[in-house]
Design an enzyme around this catalytic site. Structure first.
Site, short mmCIF file in Angstrom:
data_model
loop_
_atom_site.label_atom_id
_atom_site.label_comp_id
_atom_site.label_asym_id
_atom_site.label_seq_id
_atom_site.Cartn_x
_atom_site.Cartn_y
_atom_site.Cartn_z
N GLU B 47 0.83 -1.21 0.00
CA GLU B 47 0.00 0.00 0.00
C GLU B 47 0.86 1.25 0.00
OE1 GLU B 47 -0.32 -2.53 2.01
OE2 GLU B 47 -2.35 -3.34 1.78
N PHE B 109 -11.14 -7.27 14.26
CA PHE B 109 -10.10 -7.65 13.32
C PHE B 109 -9.86 -6.56 12.27
CE2 PHE B 109 -8.81 -10.07 9.43
CZ PHE B 109 -7.55 -10.42 9.89
N GLN B 110 -8.63 -6.17 12.12
CA GLN B 110 -8.19 -5.18 11.13
C GLN B 110 -8.87 -3.82 11.29
OE1 GLN B 110 -8.17 -7.12 7.22
NE2 GLN B 110 -6.09 -7.81 7.71
N LYS B 159 -17.46 -0.76 5.92
CA LYS B 159 -17.98 -1.83 5.08
C LYS B 159 -19.50 -1.76 4.91
CE LYS B 159 -17.01 -6.70 4.90
NZ LYS B 159 -16.46 -7.87 5.56
N MET B 465 24.38 8.65 2.65
CA MET B 465 24.11 9.95 3.27
C MET B 465 24.34 9.89 4.78
SD MET B 465 23.47 12.78 2.23
CE MET B 465 22.74 14.34 2.42
C1 LIG Z 1 12.35 5.68 5.31
C2 LIG Z 1 13.64 6.31 5.70
N1 LIG Z 1 14.42 5.75 6.64
C3 LIG Z 1 15.59 6.32 6.99
C4 LIG Z 1 16.00 7.48 6.42
C5 LIG Z 1 17.31 8.12 6.85
N2 LIG Z 1 18.23 8.18 5.70
C6 LIG Z 1 18.39 9.30 4.98
S1 LIG Z 1 19.43 9.09 3.69
C7 LIG Z 1 19.72 7.50 4.12
C8 LIG Z 1 20.67 6.65 3.33
C9 LIG Z 1 20.18 6.36 1.97
O1 LIG Z 1 20.99 5.35 1.43
P1 LIG Z 1 20.92 5.00 -0.10
O2 LIG Z 1 19.52 4.85 -0.55
O3 LIG Z 1 21.82 3.86 -0.37
O4 LIG Z 1 21.44 6.33 -0.80
P2 LIG Z 1 22.88 7.04 -0.77
O5 LIG Z 1 22.84 8.08 0.30
O6 LIG Z 1 23.90 5.97 -0.52
O7 LIG Z 1 22.98 7.66 -2.12
C10 LIG Z 1 19.00 7.15 5.26
C11 LIG Z 1 19.06 5.83 5.92
C12 LIG Z 1 15.14 8.04 5.45
N3 LIG Z 1 15.43 9.19 4.85
N4 LIG Z 1 14.00 7.44 5.09
#
Ligand SMILES: Cc1ncc(C[n+]2csc(CCOP(=O)(O)OP(=O)(O)O)c2C)c(N)n1
Lengths: 158, 551
Positions: B47, B109-110, B159, B465
């Site tokens: 979803e 449920f749900q 529902k 990042m």
């Molecule tokens: C759903 C979610 N969980 C955690 C984060 C924290 N976060 C920000 S950037 C990042 C790393 C992203 O890694 P990747 O997709 O491999 O991209 P890169 O930075 O290596 O290009 C994380 C864990 C986020 N932005 N979104």
């Protein structure tokens, strides 16, 4: 500074939780909130007392206005307005102190609405200062229970 | 007609062509009605992806996207997508099934209180209590979602309500006492803005996401050109002003371009159009724009004065307001300021000397090979900012990214939604190896619906990042950021029936990208890059944005 906001809302289910949720979510503090239907049954009015500087009050009003169920927000603290709160106070009142309590009640033009063997319930309407003053005076007898409705307010004149 | 049929018929009345959804016990009758309708249903693999796809669809078309889920876990899975849309002001309509009215509140449920849960991040939501209200509610939902500052609206339909009968009548107008967006700027403030622009020596336009949702791109271009005002964009504003325009200075903010950040920091007038001075733009610094006059134009009054106190606040539709301002301004030249801005040249950051393919080279090549005409979505991370910097976006609604919530897993399903909306377009999702693993199951959706979405993974074997943050803020005390198990993304693609490619050296960039762009199939390209690659420039927490590392 303390502000009193009059908020007209659609009388829809969930509107109270939307409004109160907004306050907690955005870190605004509600001092009191009173709500009830207005002269139009589909519209309710909330009187919300908030503590905050101009920036906070402006943000509160703007964010409230963004809620689809909020029809109008007015800050009625700065203008000529009347505000009232109703309080019920249950005090310890054995026969020896009853007359003293009755005196205080008369001075404040409050009402005794229930008398028990060892206690009385007093009903008082007034603004915040009046309520506080009366509460102070009754403390000596022992306050068993106290409940306030929260402030409701209205602008004077037209 | 029953409630479910009325709901679907109302969607048809709103011109809905496609619904992204996932079925369940509480929406059986909705699916029956959907099957009998002219609306296409795209079955995603979760979803969350349905909500992101609806958002991608909406971002490229400008129309509300629709997603549908069952009660309970179906509804909660939508939440990330709804919150993502909310933070970026994207109009989506989320429809959820609910347990029967008499069961509500009994923890059956749900059952989940989805209107309560989503109240903080929907523009509005409805729990339908009376079957007769369905047409009105749908009408209102589309109106609320798509007008004013756009945003998501959720409709929760029990529902039993969906099963009850009604006489269908679709209202022509909506009547909402508490919802009346203000479209026209105050004439007095518009005059003040015109005067400020005439007077300014070093003006700059900061163009935000509102320019895109308000279809005001041509007005911004006109204002910039007429008055010779350089332009920066926020992350959400990318594409709202042509990236190849001589007055364009780039992305502004914490990961903004050197030139954009220097220019906005030395401006004497900042014209913020449909931008909200988010902390990603100002760096959260209270020094931001202290020296400048600020004209702030936004449809949402609550954004004005929230983060930066403007000198001239203008509440209104950005297109209308800019049109009014354009009536007042004259042609101006500002040779000194333009020259000064162009001198804000960074000495450039030195690439780390290694054997690996450089993300910049790949993205620039992608730009060249797609003639800048692709629709590009990103996930969240370093690759997101590399894309923002190195792909030159020249049209609105071609760059899809989660700017406000920063949701990893957004980009791939959003690309699917975009491809559904624009079957002829080249749609590319630029991803990291971390983000791709969040929603890679959508390869199945892409295959099933013959959606030739292309995924480019910048594979650094880590959450780049966050690794970069740990490098700067935690003394390289890395933890929880590098992957020990690295999937073979080529095989993953092939496992779904899609095409898989890998780029490990420079000479492979062009031939592989060419093949991928021309392919009629969903493709995944695994691009092996250095784990220590960083995003520059970077503004450290608490610094003003004029102070950048690696500018
Ligand atoms: C759903 C979610 N969980 C955690 C984060 C924290 N976060 C920000 S950037 C990042 C790393 C992203 O890694 P990747 O997709 O491999 O991209 P890169 O930075 O290596 O290009 C994380 C864990 C986020 N932005 N979104």
């Amino acid at each position: 500074m303390r502000h009193t906001l009059a908020v007209l809302v659609e009388n829809h289910p969930g509107v109270l939780s939307r409004v109160s949720g907004l306050f907690s979510r955005r870190g605004f503090n509600i001092e009191s909130l009173a709500v009830g239907p207005t002269e139009k049954p589909d519209i309710s009015r909330m009187t919300i007392v908030v503590e905050g500087d101009d920036y906070v009050i402006e943000q509160v009003s703007k964010q409230l206005n963004k809620l689809v169920d909020v029809i109008k927000v007015s800050d009625i603290s700065s203008q000529a307005s009347v505000s009232r709160e109703l309080v019920l106070i249950k005090v310890d009142a054995d026969p020896s102190v009853r007359s003293q309590i009755i005196q205080i009640v008369e001075i404040f033009r409050a009402n005794i609405v229930d008398v028990g063997k060892n206690s009385m319930i007093i009903e008082l309407t007034g603004d915040k200062d009046k309520v506080t003053a009366m509460e102070e005076l009754l403390k000596q007898f022992g306050i068993k229970e106290l409940v306030r409705t929260g402030i409701v307010a209205m602008n004077r004149g037209s | 007609m029953n409630g479910a049929q009325a709901l679907i018929k109302s969607l048809e009345n709103e011109g809905v062509k496609v619904v992204f959804g996932y079925p369940g016990g509480a929406v059986l009758s909705l699916y029956e009605a959907l099957k009998a309708s002219n609306i296409n249903h795209i079955l995603t693999r979760s979803e969350q992806a349905a909500a992101h796809a609806a958002s991608g669809y909406s971002r490229v078309t400008g129309k509300p996207g629709v997603c549908l889920a069952t009660s309970g876990p179906g509804a909660t899975n939508l939440i990330t997508g709804i919150a993502t849309a909310y933070m970026d002001s994207i109009p989506i309509i989320a429809i959820t099934g609910q347990v029967s009215t008499e069961m509500i509140g009994k923890d059956v449920f749900q059952e989940v209180d989805i209107t309560g849960a989503t109240a903080p991040f929907t523009k509005h939501n409805y729990l339908v209590k009376n079957v007769k209200d369905i047409p009105r509610i749908v009408k209102e939902a589309f109106h609320i979602a798509s007008t004013g500052r756009p945003g998501p609206v959720l409709i929760d339909i029990p529902k039993d309500v969906a099963a009850q009968e009604l006489e269908f009548y679709y209202p022509k107008t909506v009547e909402l006492k508490g919802y009346k967006p203000n479209y026209n700027g105050h004439p007095l403030q518009i005059n003040r803005a015109v005067e400020a622009i005439k007077r300014a020596e070093r003006p700059i336009i900061c163009s935000g996401g509102g320019v895109i949702s308000g279809n005001a791109s041509s007005e911004v271009i006109k204002l910039a050109e007429t008055c010779q005002i350089p332009v920066v964009t926020t992350l959400m504003g990318i594409g709202g002003f042509p990236g190849n325009h001589e007055l364009f200075l780039g992305l502004v903010g914490v990961h903004g371009s050197y030139r954009a950040n220097k220019a906005i920091s030395s401006a004497d007038l900042i014209i913020a159009v449909g931008a909200r001075f988010a902390d990603r733009v100002t760096g959260g610094s209270s020094d931001f724009a202290k020296k400048a006059e600020v004209i702030h134009i936004d449809i949402d009054p609550a954004e004005i004065g929230k983060n930066v106190e403007p000198t001239i606040p203008i509440v209104g539709d950005v297109k209308n307001v800019l049109k009014d301002i354009l009536k007042g301004v004259d042609k101006q030249t500002r040779p000194q300021w333009i020259e000064a801005v162009n001198k804000f040249n960074s000495n450039g950051f030195k690439d780390k000397n290694n054997e690996y393919v450089k993300p910049r080279d790949v993205i620039k090549k992608l730009y060249q090979l797609t003639c800048g005409k692709a629709i590009v979505s990103t996930e969240v991370g370093q690759h997101q900012l590399w894309t923002a910097h190195y792909y030159t976006f020249s049209k609105p609604r071609t760059f899809l990214t989660s700017g406000g919530l920063g949701t990893m897993g957004y980009g791939f399903p959003a690309a699917i939604g975009a491809q559904v909306a624009k079957p002829e377009a080249t749609v590319i999702n630029i991803s990291g190896d971390g983000s791709f693993q969040m929603n890679l199951s959508e390869l199945a959706t892409a295959m099933e619906n013959q959606l030739p979405v292309k995924v480019l993974i910048f594979n650094n074997r880590c959450l780049g990042m966050v690794r970069q943050l740990q490098e700067f803020y935690c003394n390289r005390n890395y933890y929880g950021v590098s992957f020990k198990n690295i999937p073979d993304f080529v095989k993953v693609a092939e496992g779904f029936g899609a095409k898989g490619f890998r780029i490990t050296k420079d000479t492979e960039i062009e031939p592989v990208l060419k093949k991928v762009i021309d392919s009629k199939y969903p493709c995944v390209v695994d691009i092996i890059i250095a784990p220590e690659e960083n995003v520059y420039p970077m503004v450290l927490n608490g610094s003003p944005i004029s102070e950048m590392i690696g500018g």
